[in-house]
Design an enzyme around this catalytic site. Sequence first.
Site, PDB file in Angstrom:
ATOM      1  N   HIS A   1     -19.367 -25.256 -21.804  1.00  0.00           N
ATOM      2  CA  HIS A   1     -19.550 -25.428 -20.359  1.00  0.00           C
ATOM      3  C   HIS A   1     -20.685 -24.531 -19.883  1.00  0.00           C
ATOM      4  O   HIS A   1     -21.256 -23.762 -20.648  1.00  0.00           O
ATOM      5  CB  HIS A   1     -18.248 -25.129 -19.592  1.00  0.00           C
ATOM      6  CG  HIS A   1     -17.984 -23.675 -19.331  1.00  0.00           C
ATOM      7  ND1 HIS A   1     -17.293 -23.213 -18.239  1.00  0.00           N
ATOM      8  CD2 HIS A   1     -18.312 -22.555 -20.027  1.00  0.00           C
ATOM      9  CE1 HIS A   1     -17.209 -21.905 -18.275  1.00  0.00           C
ATOM     10  NE2 HIS A   1     -17.805 -21.472 -19.340  1.00  0.00           N
TER      11      HIS A   1
ATOM     12  N   CYS B   1     -22.320 -16.865 -18.225  1.00  0.00           N
ATOM     13  CA  CYS B   1     -21.713 -18.195 -18.120  1.00  0.00           C
ATOM     14  C   CYS B   1     -22.617 -19.194 -17.400  1.00  0.00           C
ATOM     15  O   CYS B   1     -22.326 -20.379 -17.366  1.00  0.00           O
ATOM     16  CB  CYS B   1     -20.341 -18.123 -17.446  1.00  0.00           C
ATOM     17  SG  CYS B   1     -18.990 -17.888 -18.629  1.00  0.00           S
TER      18      CYS B   1
ATOM     19  N   HIS C   1     -22.658 -22.805 -23.373  1.00  0.00           N
ATOM     20  CA  HIS C   1     -22.042 -21.877 -24.330  1.00  0.00           C
ATOM     21  C   HIS C   1     -20.601 -22.336 -24.475  1.00  0.00           C
ATOM     22  O   HIS C   1     -20.132 -23.168 -23.699  1.00  0.00           O
ATOM     23  CB  HIS C   1     -22.101 -20.434 -23.814  1.00  0.00           C
ATOM     24  CG  HIS C   1     -21.320 -20.255 -22.553  1.00  0.00           C
ATOM     25  ND1 HIS C   1     -21.812 -20.618 -21.321  1.00  0.00           N
ATOM     26  CD2 HIS C   1     -20.064 -19.818 -22.331  1.00  0.00           C
ATOM     27  CE1 HIS C   1     -20.895 -20.392 -20.402  1.00  0.00           C
ATOM     28  NE2 HIS C   1     -19.805 -19.915 -20.994  1.00  0.00           N
TER      29      HIS C   1
ATOM     30  N   HIS D   1     -16.243 -21.694 -25.452  1.00  0.00           N
ATOM     31  CA  HIS D   1     -15.076 -20.811 -25.480  1.00  0.00           C
ATOM     32  C   HIS D   1     -14.008 -21.435 -26.369  1.00  0.00           C
ATOM     33  O   HIS D   1     -13.910 -22.662 -26.452  1.00  0.00           O
ATOM     34  CB  HIS D   1     -14.473 -20.629 -24.085  1.00  0.00           C
ATOM     35  CG  HIS D   1     -15.367 -19.922 -23.119  1.00  0.00           C
ATOM     36  ND1 HIS D   1     -15.543 -18.557 -23.147  1.00  0.00           N
ATOM     37  CD2 HIS D   1     -16.134 -20.386 -22.102  1.00  0.00           C
ATOM     38  CE1 HIS D   1     -16.377 -18.213 -22.175  1.00  0.00           C
ATOM     39  NE2 HIS D   1     -16.756 -19.305 -21.530  1.00  0.00           N
TER      40      HIS D   1
ATOM     41  N   ASP E   1     -11.190 -31.104 -26.097  1.00  0.00           N
ATOM     42  CA  ASP E   1     -11.542 -30.439 -27.352  1.00  0.00           C
ATOM     43  C   ASP E   1     -12.884 -30.928 -27.907  1.00  0.00           C
ATOM     44  O   ASP E   1     -13.116 -32.142 -28.009  1.00  0.00           O
ATOM     45  CB  ASP E   1     -10.435 -30.678 -28.386  1.00  0.00           C
ATOM     46  CG  ASP E   1     -10.605 -29.796 -29.610  1.00  0.00           C
ATOM     47  OD1 ASP E   1     -11.046 -28.642 -29.456  1.00  0.00           O
ATOM     48  OD2 ASP E   1     -10.313 -30.271 -30.725  1.00  0.00           O
ATOM     49  N   HIS E   2     -13.759 -29.981 -28.224  1.00  0.00           N
ATOM     50  CA  HIS E   2     -15.105 -30.264 -28.729  1.00  0.00           C
ATOM     51  C   HIS E   2     -15.956 -31.041 -27.729  1.00  0.00           C
ATOM     52  O   HIS E   2     -16.840 -31.809 -28.105  1.00  0.00           O
ATOM     53  CB  HIS E   2     -15.063 -30.994 -30.086  1.00  0.00           C
ATOM     54  CG  HIS E   2     -14.665 -30.091 -31.210  1.00  0.00           C
ATOM     55  ND1 HIS E   2     -13.390 -29.595 -31.342  1.00  0.00           N
ATOM     56  CD2 HIS E   2     -15.371 -29.599 -32.247  1.00  0.00           C
ATOM     57  CE1 HIS E   2     -13.325 -28.831 -32.411  1.00  0.00           C
ATOM     58  NE2 HIS E   2     -14.517 -28.808 -32.978  1.00  0.00           N
TER      59      HIS E   2
ATOM     60  N   GLU F   1      -9.324 -18.057 -21.378  1.00  0.00           N
ATOM     61  CA  GLU F   1     -10.717 -18.395 -21.709  1.00  0.00           C
ATOM     62  C   GLU F   1     -11.223 -17.468 -22.808  1.00  0.00           C
ATOM     63  O   GLU F   1     -11.985 -17.862 -23.681  1.00  0.00           O
ATOM     64  CB  GLU F   1     -11.609 -18.296 -20.475  1.00  0.00           C
ATOM     65  CG  GLU F   1     -13.020 -18.823 -20.725  1.00  0.00           C
ATOM     66  CD  GLU F   1     -13.922 -18.665 -19.523  1.00  0.00           C
ATOM     67  OE1 GLU F   1     -14.281 -19.674 -18.915  1.00  0.00           O
ATOM     68  OE2 GLU F   1     -14.266 -17.510 -19.181  1.00  0.00           O
TER      69      GLU F   1
HETATM   70 NI    NI Z   1     -18.066 -19.422 -19.922  1.00  0.00          NI
END
Ligand code: NI
Length: 142
Positions: A18, A37, A43, A45, A83-84, A130
Amino acid sequence: MMSKIVYVTRRERFNAAHKLANPLWDDETNKKIFGKCSNPNWHGHNYDLFVTVKGEPQPETGFCIDLKYLSDIIEERVTDKLDHKNLNIDVDFMQGILTSTENLAIAIWEQLEAAIAEKGCILHSVKLYETENNFVEYFGGK
Ligand code: NI
């Protein structure tokens, strides 16, 4: 008779990309508010999700909710979609929403609440990590 409410939790994990950026702000302001972020090239998580349901154990099964059912609906309605994936782009229920952990926890709640109620149980909380050190809990606005 006194009710015997039990809280049952299922843990699921997913990883996703995200970025946090308010489209109304310039890059510099986004960087100031969101730090790393806001990196324009995304990037990721590794998220840890805890879904807690409350209810009374049923006399026929001793279960509040069948954990297989709970796991299946989390997979179908939440983790398969996240997911992914890129949370900003790929996820139908995050369109137009800033992909903070707070907003993601609320959106996950909204994906699950009705399917849990169908089984006569109550969604109690969605807890979303997160990072190891940062997590958010949502109790449905109560
Ligand atoms: Ni982030």
